[in-house]
Design a protein around this motif. Structure first.
Motif, PDB file in Angstrom:
ATOM      1  N   GLY A   1      -2.004   2.025   1.973  1.00 13.55           N
ATOM      2  CA  GLY A   1      -1.178   2.494   0.579  1.00 13.55           C
ATOM      3  C   GLY A   1       0.361   2.837   0.810  1.00 13.55           C
ATOM      4  O   GLY A   1       1.062   2.177   0.368  1.00 13.55           O
ATOM      5  N   PRO A   2       0.389   3.633   1.981  1.00 12.46           N
ATOM      6  CA  PRO A   2       1.883   3.992   1.976  1.00 12.46           C
ATOM      7  C   PRO A   2       2.724   3.179   2.613  1.00 12.46           C
ATOM      8  O   PRO A   2       3.912   3.031   2.264  1.00 12.46           O
ATOM      9  N   ALA A   3       2.304   2.193   3.146  1.00 10.71           N
ATOM     10  CA  ALA A   3       3.289   0.925   3.482  1.00 10.71           C
ATOM     11  C   ALA A   3       3.637   0.037   2.299  1.00 10.71           C
ATOM     12  O   ALA A   3       4.883  -0.158   2.204  1.00 10.71           O
ATOM     13  N   TYR A   4       2.659  -0.020   1.311  1.00 10.89           N
ATOM     14  CA  TYR A   4       3.035  -0.856   0.140  1.00 10.89           C
ATOM     15  C   TYR A   4       4.215  -0.015  -0.527  1.00 10.89           C
ATOM     16  O   TYR A   4       4.947  -0.225  -1.485  1.00 10.89           O
ATOM     17  N   GLU A   5       3.763   1.365  -0.643  1.00 13.75           N
ATOM     18  CA  GLU A   5       4.696   2.355  -1.426  1.00 13.75           C
ATOM     19  C   GLU A   5       5.794   2.046  -0.810  1.00 13.75           C
ATOM     20  O   GLU A   5       7.058   2.035  -1.678  1.00 13.75           O
ATOM     21  N   TYR A   6       6.109   2.215   0.422  1.00 14.99           N
ATOM     22  CA  TYR A   6       7.390   2.470   1.164  1.00 14.99           C
ATOM     23  C   TYR A   6       8.218   1.067   0.820  1.00 14.99           C
ATOM     24  O   TYR A   6       9.260   1.303   0.480  1.00 14.99           O
ATOM     25  N   VAL A   7       7.577   0.161   0.867  1.00 11.96           N
ATOM     26  CA  VAL A   7       8.216  -1.147   0.734  1.00 11.96           C
ATOM     27  C   VAL A   7       8.983  -1.306  -0.600  1.00 11.96           C
ATOM     28  O   VAL A   7       9.953  -1.742  -0.866  1.00 11.96           O
ATOM     29  N   MET A   8       8.068  -1.012  -1.681  1.00 11.09           N
ATOM     30  CA  MET A   8       8.348  -1.015  -3.077  1.00 11.09           C
ATOM     31  C   MET A   8       9.566  -0.008  -3.451  1.00 11.09           C
ATOM     32  O   MET A   8      10.626  -0.159  -4.131  1.00 11.09           O
TER      33      MET A   8
ATOM     34  N   ASP B   1      15.100   1.402  -4.424  1.00 10.51           N
ATOM     35  CA  ASP B   1      16.411   2.402  -4.209  1.00 10.51           C
ATOM     36  C   ASP B   1      17.657   0.996  -3.726  1.00 10.51           C
ATOM     37  O   ASP B   1      18.580   1.350  -4.263  1.00 10.51           O
ATOM     38  N   LEU B   2      17.221   0.116  -3.210  1.00 12.05           N
ATOM     39  CA  LEU B   2      18.387  -0.844  -2.856  1.00 12.05           C
ATOM     40  C   LEU B   2      18.916  -1.460  -4.236  1.00 12.05           C
ATOM     41  O   LEU B   2      20.085  -1.658  -4.364  1.00 12.05           O
TER      42      LEU B   2
ATOM     43  N   CYS C   1      -6.225   5.746  -5.171  1.00 12.24           N
ATOM     44  CA  CYS C   1      -4.795   5.749  -4.513  1.00 12.24           C
ATOM     45  C   CYS C   1      -4.092   5.514  -5.718  1.00 12.24           C
ATOM     46  O   CYS C   1      -4.136   4.616  -6.589  1.00 12.24           O
ATOM     47  N   LEU C   2      -2.719   6.386  -5.721  1.00 13.52           N
ATOM     48  CA  LEU C   2      -1.732   6.102  -6.786  1.00 13.52           C
ATOM     49  C   LEU C   2      -0.600   5.871  -5.761  1.00 13.52           C
ATOM     50  O   LEU C   2      -0.038   6.442  -5.009  1.00 13.52           O
ATOM     51  N   ALA C   3      -0.137   4.551  -5.760  1.00  7.96           N
ATOM     52  CA  ALA C   3       0.898   4.083  -4.933  1.00  7.96           C
ATOM     53  C   ALA C   3       2.059   3.739  -5.796  1.00  7.96           C
ATOM     54  O   ALA C   3       2.148   3.133  -6.702  1.00  7.96           O
ATOM     55  N   ASP C   4       3.017   4.895  -5.501  1.00  8.65           N
ATOM     56  CA  ASP C   4       4.349   4.859  -6.392  1.00  8.65           C
ATOM     57  C   ASP C   4       5.230   3.979  -5.963  1.00  8.65           C
ATOM     58  O   ASP C   4       5.690   3.751  -4.660  1.00  8.65           O
ATOM     59  N   PHE C   5       6.066   3.192  -6.782  1.00  6.35           N
ATOM     60  CA  PHE C   5       6.997   2.147  -6.195  1.00  6.35           C
ATOM     61  C   PHE C   5       8.483   2.801  -6.677  1.00  6.35           C
ATOM     62  O   PHE C   5       9.457   1.904  -6.494  1.00  6.35           O
TER      63      PHE C   5
ATOM     64  N   HIS D   1       3.713   5.959 -11.831  1.00  7.05           N
ATOM     65  CA  HIS D   1       4.770   6.905 -11.015  1.00  7.05           C
ATOM     66  C   HIS D   1       4.836   8.055 -11.777  1.00  7.05           C
ATOM     67  O   HIS D   1       5.066   9.215 -11.031  1.00  7.05           O
ATOM     68  N   TRP D   2       4.643   8.140 -13.049  1.00  7.23           N
ATOM     69  CA  TRP D   2       4.590   9.812 -13.698  1.00  7.23           C
ATOM     70  C   TRP D   2       3.363  10.503 -13.092  1.00  7.23           C
ATOM     71  O   TRP D   2       3.283  11.617 -12.804  1.00  7.23           O
ATOM     72  N   GLY D   3       2.156   9.688 -12.942  1.00  7.69           N
ATOM     73  CA  GLY D   3       1.121  10.338 -12.472  1.00  7.69           C
ATOM     74  C   GLY D   3       1.184  10.818 -10.921  1.00  7.69           C
ATOM     75  O   GLY D   3       0.706  12.050 -10.745  1.00  7.69           O
ATOM     76  N   LYS D   4       1.906   9.939 -10.220  1.00  3.03           N
ATOM     77  CA  LYS D   4       2.138  10.456  -8.880  1.00  3.03           C
ATOM     78  C   LYS D   4       3.125  11.699  -8.762  1.00  3.03           C
ATOM     79  O   LYS D   4       2.879  12.657  -8.004  1.00  3.03           O
ATOM     80  N   LEU D   5       4.120  11.769  -9.515  1.00  2.52           N
ATOM     81  CA  LEU D   5       4.909  12.827  -9.905  1.00  2.52           C
ATOM     82  C   LEU D   5       4.103  14.387 -10.079  1.00  2.52           C
ATOM     83  O   LEU D   5       4.394  15.214  -9.685  1.00  2.52           O
ATOM     84  N   ALA D   6       3.356  14.056 -11.186  1.00  3.86           N
ATOM     85  CA  ALA D   6       2.263  15.111 -11.613  1.00  3.86           C
ATOM     86  C   ALA D   6       1.490  15.726 -10.446  1.00  3.86           C
ATOM     87  O   ALA D   6       1.074  16.684 -10.279  1.00  3.86           O
ATOM     88  N   PHE D   7       1.026  14.650  -9.837  1.00  2.00           N
ATOM     89  CA  PHE D   7       0.070  14.778  -8.644  1.00  2.00           C
ATOM     90  C   PHE D   7       0.530  15.748  -7.648  1.00  2.00           C
ATOM     91  O   PHE D   7       0.282  16.547  -7.193  1.00  2.00           O
TER      92      PHE D   7
END
Ligand SMILES: Cc1cc2nc3c(=O)[nH]c(=O)nc-3n(C[C@H](O)[C@H](O)[C@H](O)COP(=O)(O)OP(=O)(O)OC[C@H]3O[C@@H](n4cnc5c(N)ncnc54)[C@H](O)[C@@H]3O)c2cc1C
Length: 427
Positions: free
Chosen positions: A161-168, A173-174, A353-357, A385-391
């Motif tokens: 999960g964190p690999a998908y999150e980080y690439v997105m 960011d780019l 899993c909540l994967a944030d992009f 995205h909002w769910g992950k911030l709340a998490f």
């Protein structure tokens, strides 16, 4: 009166201490031992890896928090466990004896299994907040002079999960910096297909994640075994579905982060009957070790066999929802043992899993973790995205205030209710 020790104060160990505190008797003693003075909220590390969080945003000093809850806290690392003597030998030279022990020491990161891999070598990491902070700093330098990026997960990895999150997140960011057009991105993974996640996929995670990657111009290679990293390239072998070597690759990068395989910590390694050959703790249906029945284990440090072998080895992820259920079972079973009763509580072992992009995100829920399942659900959108911030907000508050209420159970029940209502409304 019993002395219960929780070894490790990450996501699992901290919650374990809070839940045990609620259930132990007044005369029982509870001690938490951790090699770090702070709790770190690991799920936010990918954000720290682009400088969206600083270390102080996602860590909490544990001594005052534990003192407020009446829990003894020892900041010291375990050098060696002596289960036959009910004793933990610590790095300081001191020993702590216990009646019951909960091992919650998470993983040791096996970077050394691949040449040139990991922090201090040629690639970055977001596994620990200390790594992610450095990655965030290097990210700034990269953006000033961009080039190709490789992100992914190597053979034996279990936490995809964190690999998908980080690439997105890097992609988001780019794009915000308006330099995405200067950066080819490739996702290289040991999974047999995009969205496998070590779980055989959940709902349509394959279609969903492939479509998101296509949408974001991210190339991918699956069934990849990394052979070595050099200063500016990853050298890997691609396998076919039968497990036969298909193609050797040398893929250049200017910035790379790949998730490593995990193994158990050295203090537990090779203890017969306690751990498997990779040092993960063997547990039964009550989270208890069969050889040493006064030892329980929870979280990433426990042994779980993958449901089905993959052409390139992959492991099974142990996510927060599953860890929470291990914590709750253990928090009931140890007090029962102290009272002379048998353990009865079994964890549910579901995966969420909540994967944030960074702008939107993808979520999946597998109940139970391995197929066939009763709930096999995936979704994507801005709400993740909002769910992950709340998490993050909820979890940090919960750890700071010493609250023992289960987060995932509540979150999932609410989310499933909303989905069912939407389905009913749409006929
Ligand atoms: C980058 C990343 C992002 C993730 N994101 C999510 C997510 O969004 N949602 C989700 O559900 N799951 C996520 N996970 C998976 C999982 O929930 C986390 O890895 C979680 O932190 C695991 O909890 P744990 O308690 O088992 O281990 P950890 O949180 O790693 O805690 C282990 C603790 O043991 C201590 N320790 C280690 N060795 C010793 C020793 N010798 N002596 C004393 N103490 C020791 C460590 O310092 C640490 O405090 C993520 C994992 C990673 C790596």
């Amino acid at each position: 009166m019993a002395h219960v020790v929780v070894l490790g104060a990450g996501l699992g160990g901290t919650l374990q201490a809070y839940e045990l505190k609620e259930n132990l008797g007044k005369d029982d003693r509870l001690t938490v031992i951790s090699d770090k003075p702070y709790f770190q909220f690991t799920p936010s590390n990918p954000w720290a890896g682009v400088g969206w969080r600083k270390k102080e945003d996602i860590t909490i000093d544990l001594a005052p928090v534990m003192a407020r809850r009446g829990i003894e806290f020892l900041c010291d690392g375990a050098r060696r466990l002596h289960p036959g003597e009910n004793r933990i030998e610590l790095h300081s030279g001191r020993s702590v004896e216990y009646d019951y022990l909960v091992i919650a020491t998470g993983p040791e990161l096996a970077f050394d299994e691949i040449e040139g891999f990991g922090p201090g070598q040629y690639t970055h990491s977001v596994c620990q907040v200390e790594h992610a902070t450095v990655s965030g700093e290097r990210w700034e330098a990269f953006c000033a002079d961009p080039g190709p990026i490789v992100v992914g997960a190597v053979q034996g990895a279990s936490c995809f999960g964190p690999a998908y999150e980080y690439v997105m997140i890097l992609d988001t960011d780019l794009r915000r910096r308006k330099i995405r057009n200067q950066v080819p991105i490739t996702f290289v993974t040991s999974e047999p297909y995009v969205g496998h996640l070590g779980l055989g996929g959940v709902g349509d995670t394959k279609g969903m994640l492939e479509s998101i990657m296509r949408d974001r111009d991210i190339q991918w290679v699956t069934n990849a075994r990394v052979d070595r990293f050099t200063a500016d390239a990853v050298h890997f072998t691609e396998f076919d579905e039968e497990g036969q070597e298909k193609k050797a690759h040398e893929l250049p990068f200017k910035y790379s982060m790949m998730l490593p395989a995990f193994r158990g910590i050295p203090a537990l390694r090779d203890i017969e009957g306690l751990v498997n050959p990779r040092g993960f703790v063997i547990t039964d249906e009550f989270q208890r070790n069969p050889t040493y029945p006064n030892i329980f284990a929870i979280g990433v440090c426990i042994a779980i066999a993958p449901p089905k072998p993959t052409p390139v080895p992959t492991g099974v992820p142990k996510t927060g929802f599953m860890i929470e259920s291990m914590v709750t079972a253990t928090a009931h079973n140890i007090p029962r043992l102290i009272r002379g009763q048998d353990p009865v509580e079994e964890p549910t072992w579901n995966a969420l899993c909540l994967a944030d992009f960074g702008d939107r995100g993808a979520a999946f829920l597998a109940m139970p973790q391995n197929p066939p399942r009763n709930v096999n659900w995936s979704s994507e959108g801005r709400w993740v995205h909002w769910g992950k911030l709340a998490f993050e907000w909820y979890f940090m508050r919960k750890i700071r205030n010493g609250v023992s209420e289960p987060f995932y159970e509540k979150f999932i029940m609410n989310r499933l209710k909303i989905s069912k209502l939407k389905e009913a409304k749409n006929g």
